[in-house]
Design a protein around this motif. Structure first.
Motif, PDB file in Angstrom:
ATOM      1  N   ILE A 294     -47.403  25.469  14.913  1.00  0.00           N
ATOM      2  CA  ILE A 294     -48.725  25.533  14.282  1.00  0.00           C
ATOM      3  C   ILE A 294     -49.443  26.828  14.666  1.00  0.00           C
ATOM      4  N   PRO A 295     -49.607  27.127  15.966  1.00  0.00           N
ATOM      5  CA  PRO A 295     -50.219  28.427  16.280  1.00  0.00           C
ATOM      6  C   PRO A 295     -49.392  29.611  15.787  1.00  0.00           C
ATOM      7  N   MET A 296     -48.064  29.453  15.704  1.00  0.00           N
ATOM      8  CA  MET A 296     -47.260  30.542  15.171  1.00  0.00           C
ATOM      9  C   MET A 296     -47.596  30.782  13.701  1.00  0.00           C
ATOM     10  N   GLY A 297     -47.798  29.713  12.936  1.00  0.00           N
ATOM     11  CA  GLY A 297     -48.218  29.854  11.544  1.00  0.00           C
ATOM     12  C   GLY A 297     -49.578  30.513  11.434  1.00  0.00           C
ATOM     13  N   ILE A 298     -50.471  30.176  12.366  1.00  0.00           N
ATOM     14  CA  ILE A 298     -51.794  30.812  12.377  1.00  0.00           C
ATOM     15  C   ILE A 298     -51.654  32.295  12.717  1.00  0.00           C
ATOM     16  N   GLY A 299     -50.732  32.613  13.636  1.00  0.00           N
ATOM     17  CA  GLY A 299     -50.477  34.013  13.959  1.00  0.00           C
ATOM     18  C   GLY A 299     -49.925  34.780  12.764  1.00  0.00           C
ATOM     19  N   GLN A 300     -49.064  34.144  11.983  1.00  0.00           N
ATOM     20  CA  GLN A 300     -48.536  34.783  10.771  1.00  0.00           C
ATOM     21  C   GLN A 300     -49.655  35.027   9.764  1.00  0.00           C
ATOM     22  N   ALA A 301     -50.563  34.055   9.662  1.00  0.00           N
ATOM     23  CA  ALA A 301     -51.717  34.227   8.776  1.00  0.00           C
ATOM     24  C   ALA A 301     -52.621  35.348   9.290  1.00  0.00           C
ATOM     25  N   ALA A 302     -52.771  35.437  10.607  1.00  0.00           N
ATOM     26  CA  ALA A 302     -53.599  36.494  11.201  1.00  0.00           C
ATOM     27  C   ALA A 302     -53.042  37.875  10.868  1.00  0.00           C
ATOM     28  N   THR A 303     -51.714  38.010  10.895  1.00  0.00           N
ATOM     29  CA  THR A 303     -51.105  39.292  10.527  1.00  0.00           C
ATOM     30  C   THR A 303     -51.500  39.688   9.115  1.00  0.00           C
ATOM     31  N   ILE A 304     -51.442  38.747   8.195  1.00  0.00           N
ATOM     32  CA  ILE A 304     -51.751  39.031   6.793  1.00  0.00           C
ATOM     33  C   ILE A 304     -53.235  39.324   6.609  1.00  0.00           C
ATOM     34  N   ARG A 305     -54.111  38.491   7.201  1.00  0.00           N
ATOM     35  CA  ARG A 305     -55.551  38.682   7.028  1.00  0.00           C
ATOM     36  C   ARG A 305     -56.031  39.968   7.692  1.00  0.00           C
ATOM     37  N   VAL A 306     -55.618  40.191   8.937  1.00  0.00           N
ATOM     38  CA  VAL A 306     -56.012  41.422   9.628  1.00  0.00           C
ATOM     39  C   VAL A 306     -55.416  42.629   8.900  1.00  0.00           C
ATOM     40  N   GLY A 307     -54.160  42.512   8.468  1.00  0.00           N
ATOM     41  CA  GLY A 307     -53.509  43.606   7.755  1.00  0.00           C
ATOM     42  C   GLY A 307     -54.202  43.945   6.448  1.00  0.00           C
ATOM     43  N   TYR A 308     -54.669  42.931   5.746  1.00  0.00           N
ATOM     44  CA  TYR A 308     -55.382  43.171   4.490  1.00  0.00           C
ATOM     45  C   TYR A 308     -56.660  43.970   4.752  1.00  0.00           C
ATOM     46  N   HIS A 309     -57.438  43.551   5.758  1.00  0.00           N
ATOM     47  CA  HIS A 309     -58.672  44.256   6.081  1.00  0.00           C
ATOM     48  C   HIS A 309     -58.389  45.641   6.653  1.00  0.00           C
ATOM     49  N   TYR A 310     -57.262  45.770   7.347  1.00  0.00           N
ATOM     50  CA  TYR A 310     -56.853  47.073   7.864  1.00  0.00           C
ATOM     51  C   TYR A 310     -56.593  48.045   6.717  1.00  0.00           C
ATOM     52  N   GLY A 311     -55.902  47.570   5.710  1.00  0.00           N
ATOM     53  CA  GLY A 311     -55.641  48.417   4.546  1.00  0.00           C
ATOM     54  C   GLY A 311     -56.927  48.773   3.809  1.00  0.00           C
ATOM     55  N   GLN A 327     -59.633  31.053  17.431  1.00  0.00           N
ATOM     56  CA  GLN A 327     -60.429  29.836  17.630  1.00  0.00           C
ATOM     57  C   GLN A 327     -59.759  28.623  17.001  1.00  0.00           C
ATOM     58  N   ILE A 328     -59.251  28.796  15.804  1.00  0.00           N
ATOM     59  CA  ILE A 328     -58.558  27.692  15.130  1.00  0.00           C
ATOM     60  C   ILE A 328     -57.334  27.269  15.935  1.00  0.00           C
ATOM     61  N   GLY A 329     -56.567  28.250  16.396  1.00  0.00           N
ATOM     62  CA  GLY A 329     -55.346  27.956  17.136  1.00  0.00           C
ATOM     63  C   GLY A 329     -55.588  27.248  18.453  1.00  0.00           C
ATOM     64  N   LEU A 330     -56.632  27.637  19.172  1.00  0.00           N
ATOM     65  CA  LEU A 330     -56.911  27.012  20.467  1.00  0.00           C
ATOM     66  C   LEU A 330     -57.342  25.556  20.306  1.00  0.00           C
ATOM     67  N   CYS A 331     -58.088  25.268  19.258  1.00  0.00           N
ATOM     68  CA  CYS A 331     -58.483  23.872  19.015  1.00  0.00           C
ATOM     69  C   CYS A 331     -57.255  22.987  18.787  1.00  0.00           C
ATOM     70  N   ILE A 332     -56.314  23.490  18.021  1.00  0.00           N
ATOM     71  CA  ILE A 332     -55.100  22.721  17.734  1.00  0.00           C
ATOM     72  C   ILE A 332     -54.228  22.604  18.982  1.00  0.00           C
ATOM     73  N   ALA A 333     -54.135  23.684  19.771  1.00  0.00           N
ATOM     74  CA  ALA A 333     -53.326  23.654  20.993  1.00  0.00           C
ATOM     75  C   ALA A 333     -53.867  22.651  22.002  1.00  0.00           C
ATOM     76  N   LEU A 334     -55.175  22.501  22.056  1.00  0.00           N
ATOM     77  CA  LEU A 334     -55.778  21.523  22.971  1.00  0.00           C
ATOM     78  C   LEU A 334     -55.347  20.105  22.606  1.00  0.00           C
ATOM     79  N   PHE A 335     -55.247  19.825  21.322  1.00  0.00           N
ATOM     80  CA  PHE A 335     -54.814  18.506  20.865  1.00  0.00           C
ATOM     81  C   PHE A 335     -53.355  18.250  21.237  1.00  0.00           C
ATOM     82  N   SER A 336     -52.480  19.205  20.982  1.00  0.00           N
ATOM     83  CA  SER A 336     -51.056  19.010  21.283  1.00  0.00           C
ATOM     84  C   SER A 336     -50.827  18.887  22.781  1.00  0.00           C
ATOM     85  N   SER A 337     -51.606  19.617  23.569  1.00  0.00           N
ATOM     86  CA  SER A 337     -51.498  19.521  25.023  1.00  0.00           C
ATOM     87  C   SER A 337     -51.848  18.117  25.503  1.00  0.00           C
TER      88      SER A 337
END
Length: 461
Positions: A294-311, A327-337
């Motif tokens: 789940i956080p890995m998917g959020i990281g993949q989304a972060a690459t695309i979103r940050v990359g879009y704004h970078y361009g 922030q989204i990723g940490l909330c989900i990680a707290l639940f899985s933990s």
């Protein structure tokens, strides 16, 4: 700017991130279900085949995940090209074509390395019986490498082009294919031969090919994707674009290699400690890896979103995209933990019979390992999401150095010291894993926080 307007901008960024992250994370989770099917079927063959499968998949996965990082760099380039809006159709096609070239070329080299899997495992001190089984398994499994890497390139491109949901549906298809393949080929159902461990490997090869073909079919079927003519002039080299992908992707390769290598090395350490420890490690790591998707998917989304704004050259939006993802990723990680601490046996029961007397030792060990996994959920989410955000800035060289240092000096060092040098054994190995992840997360957080002072925001015009 008013507080309400500022809140609205952050909410808009969070929603845009979620629209990408949800299908990508779902696809990642489903991909783990594909791998889990292999474990479930192979576990029924016995502890030794399970150990052999674990070691084989550790070596194969080390190569596959690392090369996925290299070839997946196309998503950062595609996102920046879309943000800049300069000849995006042609640029996306160039990136896709050279990404596919990399997939075939590097995948072929990885296949050659897998051919020597038995010898590699013997050099690490594994038992000869386990190494022999692993070698035969890898001789079949290696044929899945190239189609898997091709599928990874196509997934990266279609996701950056705003169609991440394709990844979800295609991975769901892969689950069905792999389940049917394992059922038919491991135990010999539906008139197929009972191939045992090698049947599971063959099922993975079939699944990889079907996945690559499914992405190809989806691209031809979708009008938005079809207009990019992604498969046009596949035979034509574009050395400049190949160098650009390699310049961004090679550090990602080594970064992923450092992390995957740490966990792969942990499996080899467990193999030296004992079969029960290795089997417990395999199952516990499956659970930790499942939640990590789940956080890995959020990281993949972060690459695309940050990359879009970078361009697009929007520095404020780059920061919002990264922080919102974290922030989204940490909330989900707290639940899985919390789940790992409160219901470890329930999680384990998805893979093994936790009440079987002959598995009592394995279950007890796996429960202990999950306690450590619960502790590193937050830092693991932090490091993968921030690594993704920095990739959106096309900053990969220093994160690579951070990963190599953090995972292999404090991480592996503590694992060896506590796992082989103390009575903690497997528990000590897992403490080392947590240490490496925490160090890398802290260093990446510092770098992201200092991104402007470090000159990482060289936005395109």
């Amino acid at each position: 700017m008013t507080t309400g307007a500022n809140t609205g901008i952050w909410r808009s960024e969070a929603l845009a991130t979620l629209r990408l992250a949800v299908p990508l994370a779902a696809a990642n989770l489903l991909q783990m279900a594909v791998y889990a099917i292999d474990v479930i079927f192979v576990a029924r063959l016995g502890q030794t085949p399970l150990a052999a499968s674990s070691l084989s998949v550790s070596l194969f996965g080390l190569l596959a995940w690392s090369l996925s990082g290299l070839t997946g760099a196309v998503s950062a380039l595609v996102a920046a090209e879309l943000g800049a809006r300069n000849h995006a159709v042609r640029s996306v096609r160039r990136s896709t074509r050279m990404g596919l070239w990399l997939a075939v070329g590097t995948g072929t080299l990885a296949m050659i390395l897998c051919s020597f899997g038995r010898e590699i495992l013997l050099l690490t001190g594994q038992a000869r019986e386990v190494a022999d089984l692993s070698g035969g398994f890898l001789h079949v499994l290696k044929w899945a490498m190239v189609p898997m890497l091709i599928a990874n390139v196509l997934r990266s491109v279609v996701s950056a082009l705003g169609r991440p949901v394709f990844a979800t549906f295609i991975t769901a298809l892969a689950i069905a294919v792999n389940a049917a393949g394992n059922y038919a080929l491991v135990f010999g159902h539906w008139g197929m031969p009972a191939l045992g461990l090698q049947g599971s490997a063959l099922s993975s090869v079939i699944t990889g090919c079907v996945t690559a073909l499914a992405y190809t079919g989806a691209i031809f079927a979708n009008r938005r994707l079809r207009r990019h003519y992604l498969f046009g002039h596949l035979w034509r080299p574009d050395w400049q674009r190949l160098r650009e992908i390699a310049a961004i992707g090679a550090p990602i390769f080594f970064q992923v290699l450092a992390e995957a290598g740490l966990f792969g090395a942990a499996a080899f350490l467990m193999g030296r400690i004992g079969e029960a420890e290795l089997a417990a490690h395999t199952v516990a790591l499956q659970i930790a890896a499942f939640t990590f998707q789940i956080p890995m998917g959020i990281g993949q989304a972060a690459t695309i979103r940050v990359g879009y704004h970078y361009g697009a050259g929007d520095r404020a939006a780059m920061g919002r995209a990264g922080w919102a993802s974290l922030q989204i990723g940490l909330c989900i990680a707290l639940f899985s933990s919390s789940l790992m601490v409160l219901a470890p046996r329930l999680l384990l029961s998805a893979y093994i019979d936790v009440n079987a007397a002959e598995r009592a030792v394995m279950v007890a060990l796996a429960v202990r390992y999950l306690v450590v996994a619960a502790a590193f959920q937050l830092v693991d989410a932090t490091q993968v999401i921030l690594a993704g955000a920095l990739r959106g800035l096309q900053d990969t060289k220093v994160p690579m150095a951070i990963a190599l240092l953090g995972y292999w000096v404090p991480g592996f060092g503590v694992s060896v010291m506590l796992g082989l040098g103390t009575g903690l054994r497997g528990f000590g190995v897992w403490i080392g894993l947590a240490t490496g992840l925490a160090v890398v997360a802290a260093m990446l957080l510092w770098r992201w926080n200092r991104r402007e002072a470090l000159g990482l925001l060289h936005a395109r015009g």
